[in-house]
Scaffold this motif. Structure first.
Motif, PDB file in Angstrom:
ATOM      1  N   UNK A  82      26.160 -40.994 -40.976  1.00 19.23           N
ATOM      2  CA  UNK A  82      26.133 -42.331 -40.405  1.00 19.23           C
ATOM      3  C   UNK A  82      25.750 -42.324 -38.939  1.00 19.23           C
ATOM      4  N   UNK A  83      26.202 -41.311 -38.203  1.00 21.37           N
ATOM      5  CA  UNK A  83      25.843 -41.190 -36.789  1.00 21.37           C
ATOM      6  C   UNK A  83      24.363 -40.846 -36.648  1.00 21.37           C
ATOM      7  N   UNK A  84      23.856 -40.059 -37.578  1.00 14.28           N
ATOM      8  CA  UNK A  84      22.426 -39.741 -37.598  1.00 14.28           C
ATOM      9  C   UNK A  84      21.612 -41.023 -37.778  1.00 14.28           C
ATOM     10  N   UNK A  85      22.046 -41.877 -38.689  1.00 14.12           N
ATOM     11  CA  UNK A  85      21.341 -43.135 -38.945  1.00 14.12           C
ATOM     12  C   UNK A  85      21.343 -44.022 -37.697  1.00 14.12           C
ATOM     13  N   UNK A  86      22.494 -44.157 -37.046  1.00 19.87           N
ATOM     14  CA  UNK A  86      22.563 -44.990 -35.840  1.00 19.87           C
ATOM     15  C   UNK A  86      21.619 -44.473 -34.761  1.00 19.87           C
ATOM     16  N   UNK A  87      21.621 -43.162 -34.548  1.00 21.52           N
ATOM     17  CA  UNK A  87      20.749 -42.575 -33.531  1.00 21.52           C
ATOM     18  C   UNK A  87      19.284 -42.797 -33.885  1.00 21.52           C
ATOM     19  N   UNK A  88      18.934 -42.630 -35.148  1.00 19.31           N
ATOM     20  CA  UNK A  88      17.550 -42.832 -35.579  1.00 19.31           C
ATOM     21  C   UNK A  88      17.117 -44.280 -35.362  1.00 19.31           C
ATOM     22  N   UNK A  89      17.986 -45.223 -35.688  1.00 20.51           N
ATOM     23  CA  UNK A  89      17.643 -46.633 -35.522  1.00 20.51           C
ATOM     24  C   UNK A  89      17.481 -47.003 -34.051  1.00 20.51           C
ATOM     25  N   UNK A  90      18.337 -46.466 -33.202  1.00 18.69           N
ATOM     26  CA  UNK A  90      18.222 -46.750 -31.769  1.00 18.69           C
ATOM     27  C   UNK A  90      16.930 -46.172 -31.198  1.00 18.69           C
ATOM     28  N   UNK A  91      16.585 -44.956 -31.616  1.00 17.70           N
ATOM     29  CA  UNK A  91      15.333 -44.349 -31.153  1.00 17.70           C
ATOM     30  C   UNK A  91      14.134 -45.149 -31.658  1.00 17.70           C
ATOM     31  N   UNK A  92      14.222 -45.629 -32.900  1.00 16.04           N
ATOM     32  CA  UNK A  92      13.122 -46.412 -33.468  1.00 16.04           C
ATOM     33  C   UNK A  92      12.972 -47.746 -32.751  1.00 16.04           C
ATOM     34  N   UNK A  93      14.091 -48.348 -32.366  1.00 15.33           N
ATOM     35  CA  UNK A  93      14.032 -49.609 -31.623  1.00 15.33           C
ATOM     36  C   UNK A  93      13.445 -49.389 -30.230  1.00 15.33           C
ATOM     37  N   UNK A  94      13.803 -48.277 -29.614  1.00 16.06           N
ATOM     38  CA  UNK A  94      13.350 -47.979 -28.252  1.00 16.06           C
ATOM     39  C   UNK A  94      11.853 -47.707 -28.196  1.00 16.06           C
ATOM     40  N   UNK A  95      11.297 -47.123 -29.260  1.00 11.35           N
ATOM     41  CA  UNK A  95       9.871 -46.786 -29.280  1.00 11.35           C
ATOM     42  C   UNK A  95       9.268 -47.246 -30.605  1.00 11.35           C
ATOM     43  N   UNK A  96       9.007 -48.544 -30.703  1.00 11.84           N
ATOM     44  CA  UNK A  96       8.485 -49.109 -31.943  1.00 11.84           C
ATOM     45  C   UNK A  96       7.045 -48.686 -32.215  1.00 11.84           C
ATOM     46  N   UNK A  97       6.324 -48.289 -31.183  1.00  9.79           N
ATOM     47  CA  UNK A  97       4.959 -47.807 -31.398  1.00  9.79           C
ATOM     48  C   UNK A  97       4.956 -46.453 -32.099  1.00  9.79           C
ATOM     49  N   UNK A  98       5.927 -45.618 -31.758  1.00  8.42           N
ATOM     50  CA  UNK A  98       6.021 -44.295 -32.369  1.00  8.42           C
ATOM     51  C   UNK A  98       6.630 -44.365 -33.767  1.00  8.42           C
ATOM     52  N   UNK A  99       7.604 -45.271 -33.939  1.00 11.52           N
ATOM     53  CA  UNK A  99       8.309 -45.372 -35.221  1.00 11.52           C
ATOM     54  C   UNK A  99       8.206 -46.799 -35.762  1.00 11.52           C
TER      55      UNK A  99
END
Length: 249
Positions: A126-143
């Motif tokens: 679950x912590x992995x998912x939260x971190x992945x979503x935050x990174x994806x939100x921060x860089x929507x061009x990359x993810x």
């Protein structure tokens, strides 16, 4: 004993394709992510047979389980090296697993970047998912599409404020009673300690995203019974984050 995670177990694995692939507008992606000290497939299984004649049922892909209630879903599970004690123990960080998860999603969803996405996660997953979503939100061009398309999150026993009642010291003592010093990699436990800076930052930042109009729906499940720390590291009965691991034949 928990089955070792091999190279073939790592990454995104499609368990079920949608029943009617022609209805693209209705298809969603469901991704399940296991916790630490667990196998990416066995985490979702139950022995519906006997100890002498085990029959393992995986509720993610059995016809009358998840596929029955989500017939238009492509069901996947994500695997990573999660063994932190015993022979073959590896160092692991939530941020590293999250980055690799994003890479896998980018490849697998290349043709359908904005298809609705639902995550099912256990414990550390679950912590992995939260971190992945935050990174994806921060860089929507990359993810692209990962954060914007996530519509649902289901958490099983994820320690958002740390694993209270299961102190890092107790867990490490239990592990070191069973294994050699070089067979214990305690770094991954730090994120489960109440008050951990990384844990607080990830949870607090994700909490802010829940104020958005298109926020993902969240469901959390957890056990009320206390955990037996002495059995967490036992070579005969292994449990972690309050969930008993399945004994394999």
């Amino acid at each position: 004993m928990v089955r070792p995670v091999t190279d073939d177990d790592i990454g995104l694995k499609v368990l079920r394709e949608p029943r009617d692939a022609s209805e693209q507008a209705q298809i969603i992606d469901i991704v399940a992510i296991h916790g630490i000290g667990a196998h990416p497939d066995d985490s979702w299984c139950k022995n519906v047979g006997t100890a002498q004649s085990p029959q393992w049922a995986n509720w993610l892909d059995m016809e009358d389980m998840l596929p029955a209630v989500a017939p238009h879903a492509r069901i996947m599970r994500y695997g990573y090296q999660s063994q932190w004690f015993g022979e073959g123990a590896v160092r692991q960080k939530a941020s590293t697993v999250a980055h690799r998860l994003l890479l896998a999603l980018k490849r697998k969803r290349e043709e359908f970047l904005f298809r609705p996405l639902v995550f099912i996660a256990h414990c550390f997953g679950g912590l992995v998912v939260l971190k992945a979503l935050l990174d994806a939100q921060h860089d929507e061009n990359e993810w692209p599409g990962v954060f914007a398309s996530t519509t649902g999150l289901v958490f099983f026993g994820t320690p958002f404020r740390g694993a209270e009642g299961m102190s890092q010291v107790e867990i490490l003592k239990a592990a070191r009673r069973e294994y050699q010093e070089n067979e214990v990699q305690p770094e991954v436990l730090k994120v489960l300690e109440p008050g951990n800076e990384f844990l607080q930052e990830v949870v607090d930042q994700f909490g802010k995203t829940q104020r958005l109009a298109n926020k993902a729906q969240v469901a959390c499940f957890y056990e009320l019974k206390s955990s037996n720390v002495g059995k967490i590291m036992g070579k005969e009965n292994q449990t972690i984050c309050g969930k008993r691991k399945l004994r394999l034949p």
